[in-house]
Design an enzyme around this catalytic site. Sequence first.
Site, PDB file in Angstrom:
ATOM      1  N   ALA A 133      41.628  42.027  43.344  1.00 21.90           N
ATOM      2  CA  ALA A 133      42.115  42.776  44.400  1.00 21.90           C
ATOM      3  C   ALA A 133      43.582  43.051  44.184  1.00 21.90           C
ATOM      4  O   ALA A 133      44.029  43.903  44.464  1.00 21.90           O
ATOM      5  CB  ALA A 133      41.965  42.207  45.736  1.00 21.90           C
ATOM      6  N   ASP A 134      44.425  42.000  43.733  1.00 18.16           N
ATOM      7  CA  ASP A 134      45.684  42.084  43.513  1.00 18.16           C
ATOM      8  C   ASP A 134      46.004  42.823  42.236  1.00 18.16           C
ATOM      9  O   ASP A 134      46.770  43.730  42.267  1.00 18.16           O
ATOM     10  CB  ASP A 134      46.184  40.590  43.271  1.00 18.16           C
ATOM     11  CG  ASP A 134      46.401  39.692  44.512  1.00 18.16           C
ATOM     12  OD1 ASP A 134      45.809  39.961  45.549  1.00 18.16           O
ATOM     13  OD2 ASP A 134      46.625  38.423  44.237  1.00 18.16           O
TER      14      ASP A 134
ATOM     15  N   ASP B 125      44.032  45.315  41.108  1.00 19.38           N
ATOM     16  CA  ASP B 125      43.562  46.786  41.893  1.00 19.38           C
ATOM     17  C   ASP B 125      45.067  47.315  42.359  1.00 19.38           C
ATOM     18  O   ASP B 125      45.406  48.501  42.412  1.00 19.38           O
ATOM     19  CB  ASP B 125      42.566  46.881  42.935  1.00 19.38           C
ATOM     20  CG  ASP B 125      41.242  46.375  42.008  1.00 19.38           C
ATOM     21  OD1 ASP B 125      41.260  46.656  40.855  1.00 19.38           O
ATOM     22  OD2 ASP B 125      40.206  46.202  42.786  1.00 19.38           O
TER      23      ASP B 125
ATOM     24  N   GLU C 248      24.596  52.438  43.417  1.00 13.09           N
ATOM     25  CA  GLU C 248      24.114  51.258  42.982  1.00 13.09           C
ATOM     26  C   GLU C 248      25.054  50.128  43.030  1.00 13.09           C
ATOM     27  O   GLU C 248      26.409  50.265  43.568  1.00 13.09           O
ATOM     28  CB  GLU C 248      24.179  51.468  41.315  1.00 13.09           C
ATOM     29  CG  GLU C 248      23.593  52.505  40.801  1.00 13.09           C
ATOM     30  CD  GLU C 248      23.796  52.614  39.204  1.00 13.09           C
ATOM     31  OE1 GLU C 248      24.466  51.901  38.612  1.00 13.09           O
ATOM     32  OE2 GLU C 248      23.458  53.520  38.570  1.00 13.09           O
TER      33      GLU C 248
ATOM     34  N   LYS D 114      27.632  47.478  42.683  1.00 11.40           N
ATOM     35  CA  LYS D 114      28.658  46.865  41.490  1.00 11.40           C
ATOM     36  C   LYS D 114      28.597  45.605  41.503  1.00 11.40           C
ATOM     37  O   LYS D 114      29.024  44.755  42.418  1.00 11.40           O
ATOM     38  CB  LYS D 114      29.986  47.518  42.041  1.00 11.40           C
ATOM     39  CG  LYS D 114      31.011  47.388  40.764  1.00 11.40           C
ATOM     40  CD  LYS D 114      32.236  48.086  41.108  1.00 11.40           C
ATOM     41  CE  LYS D 114      33.244  47.937  40.040  1.00 11.40           C
ATOM     42  NZ  LYS D 114      33.403  46.557  39.844  1.00 11.40           N
TER      43      LYS D 114
ATOM     44  N   GLU E 286      25.729  44.922  32.637  1.00 12.10           N
ATOM     45  CA  GLU E 286      26.654  44.036  33.242  1.00 12.10           C
ATOM     46  C   GLU E 286      26.223  42.297  33.191  1.00 12.10           C
ATOM     47  O   GLU E 286      25.186  42.344  33.711  1.00 12.10           O
ATOM     48  CB  GLU E 286      27.018  44.186  34.870  1.00 12.10           C
ATOM     49  CG  GLU E 286      28.468  43.600  35.344  1.00 12.10           C
ATOM     50  CD  GLU E 286      29.710  44.327  35.040  1.00 12.10           C
ATOM     51  OE1 GLU E 286      29.460  45.437  34.167  1.00 12.10           O
ATOM     52  OE2 GLU E 286      30.524  44.048  35.164  1.00 12.10           O
TER      53      GLU E 286
ATOM     54  N   LYS F 248      26.901  57.602  41.724  1.00  9.91           N
ATOM     55  CA  LYS F 248      27.000  58.342  40.549  1.00  9.91           C
ATOM     56  C   LYS F 248      26.256  59.832  40.889  1.00  9.91           C
ATOM     57  O   LYS F 248      25.209  59.890  41.610  1.00  9.91           O
ATOM     58  CB  LYS F 248      25.966  57.701  39.391  1.00  9.91           C
ATOM     59  CG  LYS F 248      26.792  56.579  38.751  1.00  9.91           C
ATOM     60  CD  LYS F 248      25.825  55.815  37.747  1.00  9.91           C
ATOM     61  CE  LYS F 248      26.590  54.650  37.230  1.00  9.91           C
ATOM     62  NZ  LYS F 248      25.725  53.562  36.761  1.00  9.91           N
TER      63      LYS F 248
ATOM     64  N   LYS G 164      35.175  50.080  46.404  1.00 10.90           N
ATOM     65  CA  LYS G 164      35.249  48.805  46.529  1.00 10.90           C
ATOM     66  C   LYS G 164      35.436  48.226  47.815  1.00 10.90           C
ATOM     67  O   LYS G 164      36.177  48.821  48.530  1.00 10.90           O
ATOM     68  CB  LYS G 164      36.706  48.697  45.612  1.00 10.90           C
ATOM     69  CG  LYS G 164      36.520  48.615  44.159  1.00 10.90           C
ATOM     70  CD  LYS G 164      36.131  47.199  43.497  1.00 10.90           C
ATOM     71  CE  LYS G 164      36.685  47.009  42.092  1.00 10.90           C
ATOM     72  NZ  LYS G 164      37.576  46.089  41.910  1.00 10.90           N
TER      73      LYS G 164
ATOM     74  N   CYS H  42      30.284   6.718  57.356  1.00 13.47           N
ATOM     75  CA  CYS H  42      30.914   5.526  58.174  1.00 13.47           C
ATOM     76  C   CYS H  42      29.837   4.946  58.516  1.00 13.47           C
ATOM     77  O   CYS H  42      29.001   5.503  59.330  1.00 13.47           O
ATOM     78  CB  CYS H  42      31.801   6.244  59.060  1.00 13.47           C
ATOM     79  SG  CYS H  42      32.398   5.077  60.477  1.00 13.47           S
TER      80      CYS H  42
HETATM   81 ZN    ZN Z   1      34.237   5.946  61.632  1.00 15.04          ZN
END
Ligand code: ZN
Length: 683
Positions: A40-41, A43, A115, A117, A178, A294, A318, A431
Site C-alpha cells: 500500500a505504501d 502504491d 476476478e 486479485k 499467480e 476485464k 484495490k 498458571c
Molecule cells: Zn496466575
Amino acid sequence: MTESVSNLDPELRRQWDELAAEVRRHRDLYYNAKPEIPDADFDEIFRRLQRLEEEHPELAVPESPTMEVGAPAAVSSTFDNVEHLERMMSLDNVFDEDELTEWLARTPSGTYLTELKIDGLSLSLVYRDGVLERAATRGDGRVGEDVTANARVIDDIPHELTGTEDYPVPALLEVRGEVFIALEDFGEVNELRQAEGGKPFANPRNAAAGSLRQKNPEDVRKRRLRMISHGIGAREGFSPASQHDAYTALAAWGLPVSPYTEQVHSVEEVVAKVRYWAEHRHDADHEMDGLVVKVDSYSEQRALGATSRAPRWAIAYKYPPEEVTTKLVDIQVGVGRTGRVTPFAVMTPVFVAGSTVSMATLHNQTEVQRKGVLIGDTVVVRKAGEIIPEVLGPVAERRDGSERAFIFPTLCPACGTRLAPQKEGDADWRCPNTRSCPAQLSSRLTYLAGRGGFDIEALGEKGAQDLIRTGILGDESELFDLTAEKLLASKVYTTKAGKVNASGEKLLANLAEARNTELWRVLVSLSIRHVGPTAARALAARYRSLPALVDAPAEDIADTDGVGMIIAESFKSWFEVEWHRQIVDRWAAAGVTMEETGGDVAAQTLEGLTIVVTGSLEGFTRDGAKEAILSRGGKASGSVSKKTDYVVVGENAGSKETKARDLGLTILDEAGFVRLLETGSAD
Ligand code: ZN
C-alpha cells in the site's frame, strides 16, 4: 537525466528524480523478494509520481518507472533469463468507485469479467503440444527468470495438458497465472525457512516470491506454493472469442482457474461486485487484495490496446490495505480464562483496515519463534475485517542489531505462581493457580457473562476485574449471592456519592433474570475445558438436568451426538474437583436453574443432519444460520463432504457449491433452508 526533464523548473525536477528513484528502488526490492515497505505504501509513492506526471506531462518520459512493468531480473540471479513469447503486462489500479466509474466509461462493453486479485507472484508457463516446456517469472515484462524446474514441483501446475473432444490441446499455449502461498500455510513456511537458517518472511507474498526462487526444487516443493491462471499470452491452434472462453478451455486442460471469476453485463453489476467483495474479502479460499475487472471479448480487448505498461481493457480495484508496518515495542504476556499464558505484541499504534491497532496476540512461545520476531523489530501487522490483528513477521532487513529475543516468563504476572505446561510437550504454558489467580477469575467471569453463557449484559471485562480486585467476589460461585450492599465496595458499580449506580442496578436485575436461563448456558458458564455452546446444547438436550448429567458414566456422555470421549472425560474430571462442585452447589442454592425447563427449546427437526451453509443469505447472518441449525439439533459444518446432508447456497457461494454439485449433494436455496428448519425436510 533526460533532456526534457533537465529543462524544467529545478524544484520539479528534484521532486520527480526523488520519486522515480524511490519507485525504482522499491520495485527492485519487491521483485527481487526483499521489500522494505508494504504494497500500500508503494502504491502511494507510485501514485504520487503518476499525479506529478499528469500535472506536468513533460515529466512522463519513456524511461519513467510509470511506463515500465516490474523490474529487471536480479543481476546476481541463479536463473537464466528468458524472453516471454508475448509481453507480460502489469495492471493499472483504481482505489475508489469514482476512478472505477471513469475507467468503465472509457471502456464500454456488454460483458466484463470480475476476478479476485491474488497478491502473489506472476508466472508465465509455455506448453508446446500440451507439454510444459518452460516457466518464467515476469521480470520486466519482456525478459524473466527461467524457473521451470521449480514450477514442476508445484502441484497446481500440470506437466501435461489433457485434451478433450471439445478442447483439443493446442500446438502452443502461453499461460499466465499467480503463484501464492495460502495464509494458513504461511506460519509453517516461515518455520521451515528459519530451520533452514534463513530470516523469516514478512508476509505470504514475500514468502511466495522467495520460495519460487530457491535453487533446489526439492526445497520449493516443501513451500506449498499454489497457482491460479489469470490470462493467456501467445497461442497457436487456439483462438477463444473471450477471456471467459479461454478460462473454460484452461480448466478443461487441467490448469487451475479461479472459481470466483464471474461474467457480468453492466456497469452497475461491476460496481455491485466490487462492493460485494469488499464485504466478503475473507470468504474466498485464498487471500485477495482487490478485484480485477476485464473487458471479456478478445476483439474488444485488441481494439482498446495497451499503454506501455498496462492493458487498457483491464483494471485492478484495490481494497484498502490490511497489512502495514509498525514497531514491535515489547512482547508481554496475559493470562486467560483457562490459565493459558499468552504472549502478545505491544506496538507503536498504527491505523489499518479501519481502526488503530496497538496490540496483537502472538498465541504462544512456539508461535513467537515461528514468526521469528524480535523486540524492537519493524513488523508487518495484518488486520482483516473483524478478524483480530495479527503480527505476520519481521522486516528483517530493517534490523540494526539493537533487537532482542523475547524470553518467556517463569512466573504468572497476575499471581506470581510458577508457570508450567499442563502436559509434557504442550506448546501452551499455564498458571496452575486456577482457583484464585485474579486474571483467570476475572476472565472466567467475563466469559460466563457473555452471549454464549448467562448473557449478563451489565457484567463486562472492567466490571469483572473490579469485582475480583475489590474482593466483592472470592470466585464465581458467589456471583448469584451478590447484593446491593456488597456492590457498595465496587468502583465500577457505584456513583461518586457512594451509591449503587445504574449499571449496578442493572447487574442485579440481569442476575435475577439469568437464574432462569437455559441449561446449556449454565454448562457453558462453568468454563469446563472443551465444553462450548455446541457440546453444551447437545448435553442439555439429551440429559435435561445437571444432576442427571453428572451421574451419567463417561461412556454414556461420550455417546451424545457431537460430544465424544475427550469432552466426556473433561466433563467428568472437572466435577472431581471439590471447589468446582461448590460452584454448582452455590449457584443452585441461589436459585440458578439446573434443569432444562423446555419452554423455549426449538423443535429438534434437524437431529442427525449435517448442514453446510455457504455464501451469504438475506435473512441470516453467518452465526445466525449456524445458531438456527444447532438449536434444532442439527450439525453445522464448515466443509462439504460425502457425509453432508444438505448444502445451503447463498449469493457468491464459490467452491463449496462446486464441490457439493460434484458430490451430487442436495442443494438448497434460502427458501429451502427455511423449510428445512421448520419441517426437517427439504420437500
Ligand atoms: Zn496466575
